[in-house]
Design an enzyme around this catalytic site. Structure first.
Site, short mmCIF file in Angstrom:
data_model
loop_
_atom_site.label_atom_id
_atom_site.label_comp_id
_atom_site.label_asym_id
_atom_site.label_seq_id
_atom_site.Cartn_x
_atom_site.Cartn_y
_atom_site.Cartn_z
N ARG A 1 -2.26 -6.35 28.70
CA ARG A 1 -1.68 -7.50 28.33
C ARG A 1 -0.63 -8.06 29.66
O ARG A 1 -0.48 -9.22 29.14
CB ARG A 1 -0.74 -6.90 26.59
N ASN B 1 -6.87 -9.98 18.90
CA ASN B 1 -6.65 -11.26 19.30
C ASN B 1 -7.13 -11.27 20.58
O ASN B 1 -7.62 -10.65 21.31
CB ASN B 1 -5.22 -11.04 19.97
N CYS C 1 -4.59 -12.40 10.46
CA CYS C 1 -3.50 -12.17 10.88
C CYS C 1 -2.55 -11.79 10.49
O CYS C 1 -2.67 -12.71 8.97
CB CYS C 1 -3.33 -13.69 11.37
N HIS D 1 -2.13 -18.85 14.55
CA HIS D 1 -1.15 -18.97 15.61
C HIS D 1 -0.80 -20.26 16.41
O HIS D 1 0.56 -20.59 17.11
CB HIS D 1 -0.62 -17.93 16.84
N TYR E 1 4.01 -19.85 16.28
CA TYR E 1 3.87 -20.15 17.80
C TYR E 1 3.66 -21.59 18.59
O TYR E 1 4.12 -21.42 19.68
CB TYR E 1 2.74 -19.22 17.96
#
Lengths: 444, 444, 444, 444
Positions: free
Chosen positions: A92, A146, A168, A198, A256
């Site tokens: 990540r 994710n 989520c 998102h 987001y």
């Protein structure tokens, strides 16, 4: 009832256990089977230990097992939870940094970072689904991994016989936040939601009446819209324009959305943070997780440390538990999930996955119909969905040109030339985790 | 049969006349009625004079009239051609320059330039449509006025009783170009086309068999894809990536796609040209038109000057004539037009306008079905369509926030902040031509 | 170009040849390959002889071959025409008589008779399609075999890789009839058509303008509507009601609609004719064919006998030739065919076959969109389509309960009990020609 | 919260009151306002008296008012319940008898009887809706008036601003029946339902798992399918065929399906009953109601007489109460209602009303998606829907030809001629209650 947890060494597993404990009267849970990769053995031992103590302290006879063979965990499970992280937080961290070199936002799930994470996650998710089909064909897969919408669509498309629901915790965080701000019980709040994970948009109801315009007109609405953009000034004309756009649409966006509306501000902030030596969000989480693990290992601990919420897991277990409850009792509930569109909106392909309120239960997930999306939403959401479809195709075929088409289709990638460079760097960085086909030819 | 030409002072009118002359045996034409604004009186006199001499020389008794009252021209017409340019070439020149100041491509039809042109053109187009409904309710409106897709959709939405077909000469240019390259008669080439005006995608058939992959694999395909990008190097990895993407999709894009795939290269080229003192395309066209008008005025001239094609009008009259012929004879023809989607593709709203091959005739325009668009196309085209819908709404309401939403939705506008600045400058520049509502409030 | 004719011994083959001769300049025909069953050897010899003499007399070097092996005929063909009749006219005669015993209309294509014919025809059509896929994978199958809509849908569903177009001569007969009544060239008439084969509804255009209401208001319209119902009195209130209904809908129905609107009158007439010793239509045709075959065998004959039109074949070859021409030349034509709905109307399943005007050419058949059907049409057409889908499923599975569901779903079968009896009798009568599965269990 | 009851003199009002009493803790009811026609004054007095005593006995301070002015009742109501019967039971008795003279089933809601009832009910329902729009614009109309699906669709189409939900007690009767047969609490049973009112098809779930095949294979299923056909013999081959068809489809039909599958048996039974002097169902109900009214008037009575269930009202109040509860509390529930299709199934027009399980609450009714209907269902249901659409159009326009088209479209009307005669007789019998336009012209 057995629940398998793929990525069981995640600190979230303790949060999950807290949720199951809270509904111990209703959920006939007999076993939680954790599975992870050998590199995560220590973490899993810490997590498994805490979870075991939690159930024991509550006087519930739930077996907590752990191991490295997914088949053992999945065999006979009623529910399989995906919460694995392919490539770990180190991966990540790269997803957050590499795009910055190309002048593009670096983010775990949105943009090129999410693209790279999808390329790593989808092969594992499909491998697990294949095992589910063989060893627990009637199980439901609950996917938290994710980018959750992308991974869920990959499962829905490429493992259609396995019943998958994407989840989520953001919708629940939002619902609880509204309830708290209005000082009403969360049960009186209902969300009508449509879009992508998102990138969804909510209408809010209190006691059966819509209150979305009230929220959008209030400080609460403005805060929801801009609070997540560090350093943004509410008196900035661009920020004010953004707030006006949302009022015009009459829906409250997932936070987001800021990456799409103000990418340059977000990018500047990311570059600044990195330059200041604070690291990316992944770097911060890595430090936080080390501390949390120490807490998990405290021999007398029988509860989740309060600091876990800072990690981002608030209401995570609630999302899982309410879906499980709806599926195993006689009555259907309306919950926000990621599932096949199937007409929830004609503005997106019927076979694609959307984030939507759905009736869950009676062995099915039926998304509620939202009609045509307003163009302010439809254009962006449709473009991101096109990117998602191409990303899934790239992840399962290992074709470079498909991956290139995916990146070029992403609204945050400004140019085919930029896509070429990004793809090169991302594939190189994550080579061990993505489809080997990407390296079979040298033509991108 | 009477044909009214709105913007009759355009140099294209002579090209139109050439087309009518060529089919004088089939089209029962009795009058061409030109109408323009008083500022264009001189131009219209020159154009009208040439057109009159052309018909006379051919021995056809077609009345050529001209004037400033649209009602006189429209009254009793069978066809009404829109080819007016609101704000003239001077307005276009601003459309090409203002966006550059905000770091965005400046172009007549694509991006913020096309947005501003739409705000100017749509009110006039709707005014004309209202007159058509009263004075020639059975007439067909053939719209060439740019941005042609946007203006056609505005008419289809807001003047639904008036029968409108949007036309562009690019599909015919492409078809003729392919025929010439392959040394076959154009009649043996058929185009299957879907998308938006200046953003459509073609499949090509020769003698009933598809030859698209052959074209894409050939130099002809590469040339079609990149030739319109001055200064681009076919050995540039980004250019090669773009060509590979099109081969993957299996369709040949309209050349305007380059603005979406390589916006930074296009922007650089525009900035360079302007800095070099060459002016924008509008500036070049203004010079060219002055020369052409002098030719039109030559008293003995009875033919269109060959230089008109450099102006961009190639096959323009052919596009009009073939539609008129299909509508007035007994047999339907398959032609590329801009018309309501109505299921031509489920990837776009059914009530929006697409550029598509359609069966024209029997008092209807029936688009052929193309099914779901591949994601490489669907995402971009859907985003541009959303921008178009918002632009139309802004043009007819004069709401600043709607205009802001339109610009913010355009894929070439990177940021809400950029949209705020662009909107301010464009509205200011074109104030006399756009909806007065934009200046009623000072909140954007 | 080679054309294979399945059921080549049919007298229609000569009519086909006449059509090919008429367009000998355009169609590059090199071989007509006839195939039939050995029982039809004598017929095929007569037919083949006449067809050979026809081409020879015209000075065209087209090979006419005949035989019993479909593979030989199909191998390398560009077009494969289905015009076989499973069970022959004797089978049709039973289809016309058995339903009468159950108080239901007996008819070649409509009702239980058509159902039985479908059960016999579909297995052969699918067997031929399998051969086409192997031996002539790029060929188009043109299906005339009745019930033409049902057989075409069976091919479209169960042999989706074979490109099939269903054809019927009724639309052309109607078009020519209108042109003749109005004394205009047929080229100036266009039909806009939607529905199912033998249950379609037309709008008519002359010189681009709709004239349907004029026709419906005229004697021509009334004649078209009732002329095919022998013994019906135009002053009968029910007949007048039927004419008013059609005027209300604004479309001209296929004459077979009479079986649905006035089933009892049709049934009475059938019973009367049979009782009078005149036999059914099949019996009459058998007598007529014997006479025609004698004519075919006349050694000097090089032309189709005029009496063939009484047999029902008028404009049959025209239907085939215009489709073939559209597919092999460069330009698309709008023709009435049976093809996949695919959105031609949302009132019928998208994957079902409809009779519709379509753009044919460019390697595709694209039905034109007709929108939602008015309820007067939608209800009946939808019910017949449901019957068709079930009939196809029954034909390919041999399941009795599916066959029962099909008959019970037919609007002309009043009752489940009647369906049980009809099914028993029809299967028994046609045992040698239908799926053996029907006789594997004895439970219906 | 005020509830208005249109047709408040109905005996069902007491059943409604029982339901409200049972949920007195949750429903904040302050007034029940009954309204009826003056001819029903005595009945309403009796009903109103009993209801008042019921609330008083329970210690709830709910005002019970009654009168003849709908405006007074509707003004300020939160819910408006339609349970009026236009033309009364005498009208229904004619609906049950007249069709028998034409050889067609006579039934309150199905066939020509339901057609006549719709012509009477729709004008009143639309009149009431107009008042609701003015006097209680945020109220929900809950329509029980038969034919409930038709009347609901008339409201949805012609009073689109009024929010209407159609209700029927049959789904609840069925659910309770299944629960009782399986000895489980009704809360553990969920119905997935799609179709039209009195023509819907159910799948059944127990504890989240489907049990439909089990029910269909059991005696319970057979009983449900045939028990409502008096005199039918389960060993009759036709009955057995019907049961097999339902097993094939995998759904349990509404018992009214028997009128479509075995119309001749139903007709015979009706003719027999009438000949035996037992009267129709309406005649029996009239006798029953007289007895019940006497009970209602007993001065000490504070409870609904048990015999009311024989009248047909079982679980009637439950259907109303569960909808009201879902709409006024914060949480959505999944309930079976009649509402706009809107994609619940693509096999029916999106703007038509279906009977379907829907998420009720959050100010909306969102039908769950059921996908394409199997052809066994789709054909019949589509044909009945077409009849319904035409009937609604006839009711609001008073056009005879539209009414004729409606009757001719009904699957139980065999012939246009029969439709002509039926229409004549039904309009004559109900002249005072139907649109006066039917009698303006004498052309049917």
């Amino acid at each position: 009832m057995k629940i398998a947890v793929i990525g069981g060494g995640s600190l979230y597993t303790a949060e999950l256990a807290r949720g199951f404990l809270a509904r111990g009267d209703i959920l006939p849970l007999s076993e939680i089977a954790l599975v992870d990769i050998p590199e995560g053995a220590d973490r899993m031992a810490a997590v498994s230990g805490l979870v075991g103590r939690m159930f024991a302290a509550a006087g519930l006879s739930v077996r907590v097992t752990s191991g490295f063979d997914p088949n053992v965990a999945i065999d006979g499970a009623s529910f399989v939870l995906n919460q694995f992280r392919a490539g770990g937080l180190a991966g990540r961290s790269m997803d957050e940094k590499i795009p910055l070199r190309h002048g593009v936002v670096g983010q775990e799930t949105t943009g090129p970072g999410g693209f790279a994470m999808a390329l790593r996650s989808i092969p594992i998710a499909l491998d697990m689904a294949e095992r589910v089909q063989k060893l627990a064909p009637l199980a439901w897969v609950l996917n938290f991994t994710n980018p959750a919408g992308l991974v869920t669509e990959a499962l829905v498309r490429h493992a259609p016989k396995v019943r998958t629901i994407g989840l989520c915790n953001i919708p629940l965080i939002f619902k609880r936040g509204v309830a708290k701000a209005l000082s009403v019980p969360a049960e009186q709040i209902e969300l009508s939601m449509i879009g992508l994970n998102h990138l969804s948009f909510a209408r809010v109801f209190l006691g059966g009446k819509e209150i979305t315009p009230l929220i959008l007109a209030s400080d609460l609405g403005v805060k929801e819209l801009v609070a997540n953009i560090p350093g943004l000034d509410p008196s900035d004309p661009a920020v004010q324009a953004m707030v006006r756009l949302m009022r015009r649409i009459g829906r409250i966006p997932n936070p987001y959305l800021r990456y799409y509306l103000m990418p340059q501000a977000m990018l500047s902030e990311e570059v600044r943070t990195l330059a200041a030596g604070e690291g990316t969000r992944a770097d911060q989480v890595m430090r936080l997780e080390a501390e949390l693990l120490a807490r998990y290992r405290e021999p007398d601990r029988t509860a989740v440390p309060a600091e876990l919420d800072q990690r981002g897991g608030a209401w995570y277990s609630e999302a899982a538990v309410e879906v499980i409850e709806a599926l195993i009792t006689g009555q259907r509930s309306v919950l926000v999930v990621n599932t096949r569109n199937d007409g929830a909106t004609p503005s997106l392909p019927p076979d694609s996955v959307v984030e939507v309120d759905a009736a869950v239960g009676a062995d099915t997930v039926s998304p509620l119909a939202h009609g045509v999306l307003p163009p302010e939403i439809a254009g962006l959401v449709g473009a991101v969905k096109a990117y998602e479809q191409l990303t899934i195709e790239a992840a399962v075929t290992g074709e470079r040109d498909t991956a290139l088409a995916a990146l070029a289709a992403h609204p945050l990638v400004p140019d085919v030339g930029t896509a070429v460079g990004l793809l090169q760097d991302l594939l190189e960085a994550h080579r061990p985790f993505v489809h080997p086909g990407f390296f079979g030819r040298a033509d991108a």
